[in-house]
Each structure stands twice: as C-alpha cells, then as structure tokens.
Scaffold this active site. Structure first.
Site, PDB file in Angstrom:
ATOM      1  N   ALA A  54      19.500  30.664  31.020  1.00 31.86           N
ATOM      2  CA  ALA A  54      18.546  31.063  29.987  1.00 31.86           C
ATOM      3  C   ALA A  54      18.798  32.541  29.684  1.00 31.86           C
ATOM      4  CB  ALA A  54      17.136  30.862  30.518  1.00 31.86           C
ATOM      5  N   GLY A  61      19.816  27.715  33.664  1.00 34.07           N
ATOM      6  CA  GLY A  61      19.691  26.814  32.523  1.00 34.07           C
ATOM      7  C   GLY A  61      21.032  26.226  32.112  1.00 34.07           C
ATOM      8  N   GLU A  64      21.426  23.317  34.282  1.00 33.72           N
ATOM      9  CA  GLU A  64      20.422  22.323  33.866  1.00 33.72           C
ATOM     10  C   GLU A  64      20.894  21.607  32.594  1.00 33.72           C
ATOM     11  OE1 GLU A  64      17.331  25.355  34.116  1.00 33.72           O
ATOM     12  OE2 GLU A  64      16.197  23.999  35.396  1.00 33.72           O
ATOM     13  N   GLU A  74      18.199  31.074  40.111  1.00 30.99           N
ATOM     14  CA  GLU A  74      16.924  31.611  39.620  1.00 30.99           C
ATOM     15  C   GLU A  74      16.137  32.395  40.671  1.00 30.99           C
ATOM     16  OE1 GLU A  74      18.073  28.620  38.924  1.00 30.99           O
ATOM     17  OE2 GLU A  74      17.685  28.074  36.851  1.00 30.99           O
TER      18      GLU A  74
HETATM   19  N1  3HC Z   1      20.691  36.456  30.028  1.00 26.57           N
HETATM   20  C1  3HC Z   1      20.843  37.579  29.339  1.00 26.57           C
HETATM   21  N2  3HC Z   1      21.859  38.442  29.518  1.00 26.57           N
HETATM   22  C2  3HC Z   1      22.757  38.114  30.460  1.00 26.57           C
HETATM   23  C3  3HC Z   1      22.661  36.960  31.221  1.00 26.57           C
HETATM   24  C4  3HC Z   1      21.571  36.085  30.979  1.00 26.57           C
HETATM   25  N3  3HC Z   1      21.415  34.946  31.638  1.00 26.57           N
HETATM   26  N4  3HC Z   1      23.702  36.927  32.087  1.00 26.57           N
HETATM   27  C5  3HC Z   1      24.423  38.024  31.857  1.00 26.57           C
HETATM   28  N5  3HC Z   1      23.858  38.750  30.868  1.00 26.57           N
HETATM   29  C6  3HC Z   1      24.350  39.992  30.276  1.00 26.57           C
HETATM   30  C7  3HC Z   1      24.362  41.135  31.265  1.00 26.57           C
HETATM   31  O1  3HC Z   1      23.121  41.802  31.277  1.00 26.57           O
HETATM   32  C8  3HC Z   1      25.478  42.008  30.712  1.00 26.57           C
HETATM   33  O2  3HC Z   1      24.943  42.733  29.639  1.00 26.57           O
HETATM   34  P1  3HC Z   1      25.474  44.237  29.318  1.00 26.57           P
HETATM   35  O3  3HC Z   1      26.947  44.104  29.093  1.00 26.57           O
HETATM   36  O4  3HC Z   1      24.681  44.626  28.131  1.00 26.57           O
HETATM   37  O5  3HC Z   1      25.144  45.049  30.543  1.00 26.57           O
HETATM   38  C9  3HC Z   1      26.464  40.992  30.146  1.00 26.57           C
HETATM   39  O6  3HC Z   1      25.718  39.788  29.959  1.00 26.57           O
HETATM   40  C10 3HC Z   1      27.638  40.695  31.040  1.00 26.57           C
HETATM   41  O7  3HC Z   1      27.136  40.357  32.327  1.00 26.57           O
HETATM   42  P2  3HC Z   1      27.828  40.891  33.659  1.00 26.57           P
HETATM   43  O8  3HC Z   1      28.127  42.331  33.525  1.00 26.57           O
HETATM   44  O9  3HC Z   1      26.955  40.451  34.783  1.00 26.57           O
HETATM   45  O10 3HC Z   1      29.194  40.086  33.624  1.00 26.57           O
HETATM   46  P3  3HC Z   1      30.016  39.458  34.825  1.00 26.57           P
HETATM   47  O11 3HC Z   1      31.201  38.837  34.229  1.00 26.57           O
HETATM   48  O12 3HC Z   1      30.175  40.442  35.935  1.00 26.57           O
HETATM   49  O13 3HC Z   1      29.076  38.278  35.415  1.00 26.57           O
HETATM   50  C11 3HC Z   1      27.678  36.341  35.358  1.00 26.57           C
HETATM   51  C12 3HC Z   1      28.782  37.162  34.653  1.00 26.57           C
HETATM   52  C13 3HC Z   1      28.210  35.810  36.699  1.00 26.57           C
HETATM   53  C14 3HC Z   1      27.316  35.187  34.472  1.00 26.57           C
HETATM   54  C15 3HC Z   1      26.460  37.234  35.635  1.00 26.57           C
HETATM   55  O14 3HC Z   1      26.127  37.908  34.440  1.00 26.57           O
HETATM   56  C16 3HC Z   1      25.218  36.502  36.079  1.00 26.57           C
HETATM   57  O15 3HC Z   1      25.100  36.148  37.237  1.00 26.57           O
HETATM   58  N6  3HC Z   1      24.273  36.321  35.155  1.00 26.57           N
HETATM   59  C17 3HC Z   1      22.962  35.785  35.457  1.00 26.57           C
HETATM   60  C18 3HC Z   1      23.004  34.315  35.743  1.00 26.57           C
HETATM   61  C19 3HC Z   1      21.620  33.809  35.996  1.00 26.57           C
HETATM   62  O16 3HC Z   1      20.851  34.346  36.776  1.00 26.57           O
HETATM   63  N7  3HC Z   1      21.283  32.699  35.339  1.00 26.57           N
HETATM   64  C20 3HC Z   1      19.985  32.108  35.457  1.00 26.57           C
HETATM   65  C21 3HC Z   1      19.084  32.670  34.411  1.00 26.57           C
HETATM   66  S1  3HC Z   1      17.423  32.124  34.607  1.00 26.57           S
HETATM   67  C22 3HC Z   1      17.429  30.552  33.992  1.00 26.57           C
HETATM   68  O17 3HC Z   1      18.428  30.073  33.551  1.00 26.57           O
HETATM   69  C23 3HC Z   1      16.114  29.855  34.034  1.00 26.57           C
HETATM   70  C24 3HC Z   1      16.211  28.400  33.690  1.00 26.57           C
HETATM   71  O18 3HC Z   1      16.060  27.629  34.825  1.00 26.57           O
HETATM   72  C25 3HC Z   1      15.170  28.006  32.687  1.00 26.57           C
END
Ligand code: 3HC
Ligand code: NAI
Length: 706
Positions: free
Chosen positions: A63, A105, A108, A128
């Site tokens: 998400a 997400g 999911e 999450e």
């Molecule tokens: N939402 C919004 N922005 C995100 C994002 C997300 N899910 N994931 C990454 N970004 C953004 C980062 O903030 C960063 O922004 P910036 O360049 O402006 O600083 C950019 O994308 C690149 O991210 P990284 O620097 O972290 O890039 P990497 O290549 O090192 O890593 C990644 C990529 C492994 C995908 C890492 O970004 C990550 O772990 N992201 C989060 C994943 C996550 O937690 N997903 C679950 C979200 S909650 C959810 O899905 C709820 C659901 O159940 C409803």
C-alpha cells in the site's frame, strides 16, 4: 486504463502492467486501474487469461504508506479489499507475475490472483508489523489458506521477507521462472487457461484443526512478547490469523479490518511510519544534491586492528570490498586477525553465514605491517588508539602513502575532525566515519563533516554506508558528535538518580520497561566504565566550576571496577557474564552521597524515565539549534540504530512530540528549578513550546527553507 496501469495483449493473454515508480505502491489510481482492466478483460471474448506484472524494478511494494498519514488525520479510508475480491471473482484466471518485491498489499494483491509465478530472487512478505500495523487487505486470511497457519503466523507476526525460491516450497508460488518473467508468465497463463481456477478464499485444506492451531498461536505469542518486546502489532497479527481460522473468510476479513484500524491509529504505528520515512530522509542532504559525483571505493585499508578496526575490516569484507588491515607489529595484527576469525566462526555456528561465505570474506582481508600497498586504495579508515597526537601522526603518514583523491576517514569518537584533517595537505579528503561497537553488527554510521570535507567525499560516504548495510547519518563536528553528546546527559542523570537514592537496578529496569534495549548502567558496564572516565579526566578543565557533576562512576573506576571486563562495575558479574546486583555498590554510593550531603529519597519510575529521556531531548534540541544535526529525525534515526532506543517510540525527538513539546518543556523547567543549570531548557525547545510547534514541524520548515 490510466497513467498508472496499462492493459495490453499478447494474442489471447491480457497483460496488466502496474507502472507507478519507484516501487509500484498501490497509490490512489492503481487499484482503480487494475479493477477497470479486469472488467475489460472479462468483457473481451478473445482474452483467455490475464497476467498482472509490475513495470520497472519490482512487482508491488505494498500500500502507499504516505496515504496512512492522510487517513489518520481524517482523510478518506481507501481499502483494497473490493479490488481483491473483484480479481478473485474474475471469470478469466489471473496470473500474478512477481519480480523484485511483493510486500504487504503487494503480496495481498498477488494472493488474490488464481496463480503466482515469480523470478527465483523475488521476495514476498507481510512486513506491516514493522510499520506498527497488520496486513489490512485479507493477508491474514489468504496467507494461511495458501501456506498453512504456522508459516502464515510467522510471516505476519515477524514481518520477515522470504525469497520466492523458498516460498515455492510451501505453496505460495506456483512456478519459478528463470529468465524472462513476462514471457514465462504468459506461457503459464496459456497452460492454465480454461482449467478450473480456485479462489484462494475457498481453499481450506491447510487451515488445520483448532487443537493443532492452539499450540502454534501460543508459541507465536510467547515469541513475539520476547523478541518484539513492547510491540503491539505482532500480537494483533496473530489475533487476526487466529480469528480467520475459526470464522468464515468474510468474518475473518472483518476481524482483520478492526485490528488493522486499531493498529493504524496507534502511537506505535505513527512512530514506526515516521521511522520508515526517516531512514530514507537522512540520506538527503540539502546542500549536496543527488547528482553530486561519487568517488570509487573498490579497495580500502583500515589502520588499527583492535576492537573497532577489526570490526570495520569485516564490514568492508562482508560487502565484498578487499581491505588491507594494518597494525604496528605482528603480535597486534595476529591478535586482531584472531578476533576476526573467532567472530566469523561464531557467525557460522549461529547459522548467520556459511563457511564458504566466511572463507571468501577472510580472503578479502590482507594483514599488513606497512603502508606500501596503500597507494592502491580508494579509502582508508583509521581506528588507532584515541589520542590527538597519534591520530595526527597516522593521518600525516596516510597523506604521504595514499594517492590524491583517496578518502582519509577517521573513526575517532571524541576528537576534533578539523584538527585531525589539519595534519594532512588535503583536509577536503578527510571525514569522520564513526562506527558503533561492535562495528560489524551495529547499523549506525555517523558521518562527521569537517569544515573542509568535500561534497564528493560526503556523498561517497553516504552512498557507501548503504552498500555496507549501514544507515549513514551526517552530523557536525562537535564534542561527542550527536549520539554520544546526547548520551552524556542521559547517563549523567541516571547517575544523579542513583546518588539521590534510586537503586542501580531500578534505574535500568525503568528504562528497559520504557523500551530501551538495555539500561544505562548495564550499558556502561558493557562498554567499559573506564572509557568515559578517561575522557572525563581529559576534559575536566572544561567543566564549569560550581556545577554539579556525578562522582559515583569515577570512584568505581578508581577502585578498578571497569564493568564486565573486570567482572565488576555497577553490577557484579558471574563467570557467565550474568549481572547481579552488588550490595557493595549500594552501600558505597549511599556513603559517598551522605558525605556529599545529597539528601536521599524514594524516586518513582516516572521520574527516572523523565529525567533520563528528557535529558536526551533537551540536548538533542540544542544540537539541532546549533546545526550539528540536520533534522530532528536524524537524531531519532541515530538513537534507534546506535543506542537501542525503542523504534515504536520513534526516537527521542518524536517521543517528545508524542508526549507534547509543551509538557516536556514544563517538566524540564521543573527539573531546572530543582537541579540547577544543567537543566536549563534548550532555547529551541522553549521556542517550539511557546509557539505550539513540534519537532516534526520544525523539520518541515527546515526542508522548506533549504
Ligand atoms: N509506500 C510509499 N512509498 C514507498 C513505499 C510504499 N509502500 N515503499 C517505498 N517507498 C518509497 C520510499 O519512501 C522511497 O522514497 P524516496 O526515494 O522519496 O525516499 C522510494 O520509494 C524508494 O524506496 P527505498 O529507498 O526503500 O528503495 P529500496 O530499493 O532500497 O527498497 C523496498 C525497496 C524493499 C520495496 C522498500 O522500499 C520497502 O521495504 N518498502 C516498504 C514495503 C512495505 O512496508 N510494504 C507494506 C506497506 S503497508 C501495506 O501494504 C498495508 C496493506 O496490508 C494494506
Ligand atoms: P583498540 O585499543 O581496541 O585498538 C587500537 C588498535 O590500534 C590496536 O590494535 C593498536 O595496536 C593499533 N594501533 C595503535 N597505533 C597504531 C599505528 N600507529 N598504526 C597502526 N595501528 C596502530 O581501540 P578501539 O576501541 O578499537 O578504538 C579505536 C578507535 O575507535 C578510537 O579512536 C576510538 O575512540 C574509536 N571508537 C571506539 C569505540 C569502541 O566502542 N571501542 C566506538 C567508536 C569509536
């Protein structure tokens, strides 16, 4: 479909491409685009099946985390559940093609498809909990149906990603595709087209019996309480999976949604989301643009093979960078290499590394006794004994031995970087790289900017930190830099509390209950009380007369009680290094305090926490105001990664925002009245309190002004 989702066709297979760089998060517009594409495919008699794939480097990273802040501050709630049901109900089978990451997400979404294919190196996970929430789009309900309850609980509660290669062994991935993922996915789609496709929600064969599951949930809760101490989300994730095993899919999703919302609106989640963005924010330096050229760092050298030098050499080797390790004589070098080998051997024993990996890393470390080969390295980190004269001599030697353009970094923890840089003919190449002990384990790297450190050198070190698996935070050149400068007042207050009547264990216990990895006195014993004692002796002339200073720790050091290394410090240690309360210390401190005329009193846990934590906040505010940290969030990231501050409190400055800056300020004013000048409130803190602002707002203003 829209500018974030494309629908194309490869003959009879429809291809839905999600294109929302950089990580294809499910931002507004993406779910709508996918949903519209599914509708269109279902109305297209030529399309037999659909493939969903991500453009660029990844499938879907989850998400859009930015949307959560909007939701909690009153914005619209955007759920993914309707989209996922729409996919599952599609009359044409949907194949999810995963590369990069399918997280949160993203996984999911993938589980709502009828099949999943993936590149072997792709990663899938429900991370999450790291954001203080739980899967909110049916993840806790679909995952157990695909992988079984035990694996699902583990993935949802611990949040660790799994490689597709492994996920294929437990049913989450139907086929691994080497080479061209899209071509493989399309041909897989043709194979399954026309065959009956199962909806994930209808698969119940892996859900197990209540009796089998009870033991799984009990063990998972036990583990979560121990390994993720203080965190609420892992327990909520377990509750959600458990709810799903006893209820219908729909009711399970409702239970999940309720728990998800509770978590999302919690302080813990807000703090952890702050940490997620903070860890990325610290890489941004206002006067050093992203395009700043970086220098190559393909070969390095480390001077000094002691505690830090050995660990730093391992850090480079672990990243595949060859490293020369220099010390003064064979004996010192043998000792250093011996410790490195022992360290690696224990990593193999614990299953962290394989023997083959360790053998390769050891090959990358070359012990040397002179500077002959230093002309070939791109960067040197010196980690010799702490002492200005020695550091200057070593830096002058490096100036002669290294090629122009090489970076000369110092691991000093207390000395002035500019003075050290002055010993060379190239102060622009000199920078502080302050690793934390043990260097091969701790994630924090304070990168200390000297007056003349060049932008290229700073940009290179910031980028290098990521390659080394560290989180680099740029700090200014003041005594103790950021982390240790704040740690001083924190430990000072802990000692004052003991001198005023608190028990040593009560102080540690209060801060551990607050969430810190260790209490301040146990930390001192671990690091060695003599380290701070020597530094204090060196800087005693800078202390203002008439200002209260703690004395108990110095007296313990005078008695040779240096902590764990001497078996005695604030605690007494048994042969297994287990700490035991030492009545001798209590008696001594009581006597010393009586001699000094310090009244003894009962001290509450709340006072212990406030005095220690607000000492951090007050010093942090000063550092911020003086410009030695770029943002409040930088201080938070330092404390989370270098000092065991609980991530779910977001760091000391975020914690102050959560408590309320005004409340913190008032408490500090009370301490100022009670304890004198050391508690003078930082002017920045006062200003924020008086204008009703938070540190987070201060950060936003700084960014806007830059
Ligand atoms: N939402 C919004 N922005 C995100 C994002 C997300 N899910 N994931 C990454 N970004 C953004 C980062 O903030 C960063 O922004 P910036 O360049 O402006 O600083 C950019 O994308 C690149 O991210 P990284 O620097 O972290 O890039 P990497 O290549 O090192 O890593 C990644 C990529 C492994 C995908 C890492 O970004 C990550 O772990 N992201 C989060 C994943 C996550 O937690 N997903 C679950 C979200 S909650 C959810 O899905 C709820 C659901 O159940 C409803
Ligand atoms: P240490 O005492 O374990 O090791 C120092 C090593 O430097 C010894 O092996 C010594 O033989 C070697 N050495 C001395 N002079 C040398 C020279 N001229 N050439 C080559 N090698 C030489 O010290 P430690 O703890 O590793 O500290 C090193 C530096 O790291 C210091 O500046 C210290 O302040 C800093 N530091 C230490 C931390 C810690 O927790 N120990 C944490 C962060 C920084």
């Amino acid at each position: 479909m829209n500018n974030l989702v494309r629908l194309t066709k490869d003959k009879d297979v429809a291809i839905i491409t999600i294109d929302n760089p950089p990580v294809n998060a499910l931002s507004p517009g993406v779910p709508e685009g996918i949903s519209a594409a599914i509708d269109e495919i279902n109305g297209d008699s030529d399309a037999k099946a659909a493939v969903v794939i991500g453009a660029g480097r990844t499938f879907v990273a989850g998400a859009d985390i930015k949307e959560f802040a909007k939701m909690t501050s009153g914005g619209p709630r955007r759920g993914l559940l309707p989209l996922l049901l729409r996919i599952e109900d599609s009359g044409k089978p949907v194949v999810m093609a995963i590369h990069g990451t399918a997280f949160g997400g993203g996984l999911e979404l993938a589980m709502a498809g009828h099949y999943r294919v993936a590149s072997p190196a792709a990663q899938v996970g429900q991370p999450e909990v790291k954001l203080g929430i739980i899967p909110g789009a049916g993840g806790t309900q679909r995952l157990p149906r695909l992988v079984g309850v035990a694996k699902a609980v583990e993935m949802c509660a611990e949040g660790k990603p799994v490689f597709a290669r492994e996920a294929a062994t437990f049913g989450l991935i139907d086929r691994l595709i080497e080479g061209d993922l899209l071509a493989g996915a399309v041909s897989f789609a043709r194979e399954i087209a026309g065959k009956p496709a199962l909806k994930t929600q209808e698969r119940t064969e892996k859900l197990g019996t209540a009796a089998e599951n009870a033991a799984i949930f009990a063990a998972a809760r036990d583990k979560a309480r121990k390994k993720q101490r203080g965190l609420k989300a892992p327990l909520a994730a377990i509750d959600a999976v458990e709810a799903g095993t006893g209820l219908s899919f729909e009711e399970g999703c409702q239970a999940e949604a309720k728990l998800f919302t509770e978590c999302l609106f919690s302080d813990q989640s807000k703090a952890l989301i702050h940490v997620f963005f903070g860890e990325r924010e610290v890489a941004k330096i206002p006067d050093i643009p992203k395009e700043t050229p970086v220098l190559p760092v393909n070969r390095v050298a480390v001077v000094g093979s002691g505690t830090m030098g050995g660990g730093i050499a391992m850090v480079f080797a672990n990243a595949g960078i060859p490293v020369l390790l220099k010390d003064v004589d064979e004996a010192a070098l043998d000792l250093g290499m011996g410790k490195i080998r022992k360290n690696y051997a224990s990593s193999v024993q614990r299953g962290r590394f394989t023997q083959a990996f360790v053998d390769e890393r050891l090959q990358l470390i070359t012990p040397v006794l002179n500077y002959d080969a230093f002309s070939e390295v791109d960067m040197v980190v010196e980690a010799v004994f702490e002492g200005m004269a020695l550091k200057k001599t070593v830096l002058a030697d490096l100036d002669s031995a290294c090629r122009r353009g090489a970076i000369l970094a110092t691991n000093t923890s207390t000395l002035n970087i500019d003075e050290i840089a002055g010993a060379t003919s190239r102060p622009e190449a000199v920078i502080g790289t302050h690793f934390f002990s043990p260097a091969n384990v701790m994630r924090l790297l304070e990168i200390v900017r000297g007056k003349k450190s060049s932008k290229e050198v700073i940009a290179t070190c910031m980028q290098l930190s990521k390659k080394l698996g560290k989180i680099g935070v740029l700090v200014g050149n003041c005594r103790g830099f950021v982390g240790n400068r704040m740690f001083g007042p924190y430990r000072r207050e802990a000692q004052f509390l003991i001198e005023e009547g608190a028990e040593v264990e009560a102080v540690d216990q209060a801060l551990v209950e607050f969430g810190n990895a260790m209490g301040p006195m146990a930390t001192g014993d671990l690091a060695g009380l003599d380290v701070g004692w020597r530094i204090r002796k060196e800087y005693r002339h800078l202390e203002k007369p008439g200002i209260r200073q703690p004395f108990a720790e110095d007296r313990l050091c005078e008695m040779g009680r240096f902590g764990q290394k001497t078996g005695k410090g604030w605690y007494r240690y048994d042969e297994n290094r287990r700490a035991n309360a030492d009545p001798e210390v209590t008696a001594l401190v009581r006597k010393w305090s009586a001699d000094a005329g310090i009244p003894q009193r009962q001290i509450s846990t709340a006072e212990i926490v406030d005095r220690c934590i607000y000492a951090l906040v007050n010093e942090g505010a000063r550092i911020l105001q003086e410009g030695y940290a770029l943002r409040a969030v930088d201080i938070d990231i330092i404390y989370l990664n270098g000092y065991g501050f609980p991530a779910y409190r977001g760091g000391p400055m975020w914690h102050a925002d959560t408590v309320g800056v005004q409340k913190v300020y008032q408490r500090i004013c009370e301490f100022h009245q009670q304890h004198g000048e050391l508690w003078a409130p930082a002017p920045l803190l006062q200003r924020l309190a008086e204008t009703g602002k938070t540190f987070a707002e201060f950060d936003k203003e700084q960014v806007a002004a830059a």
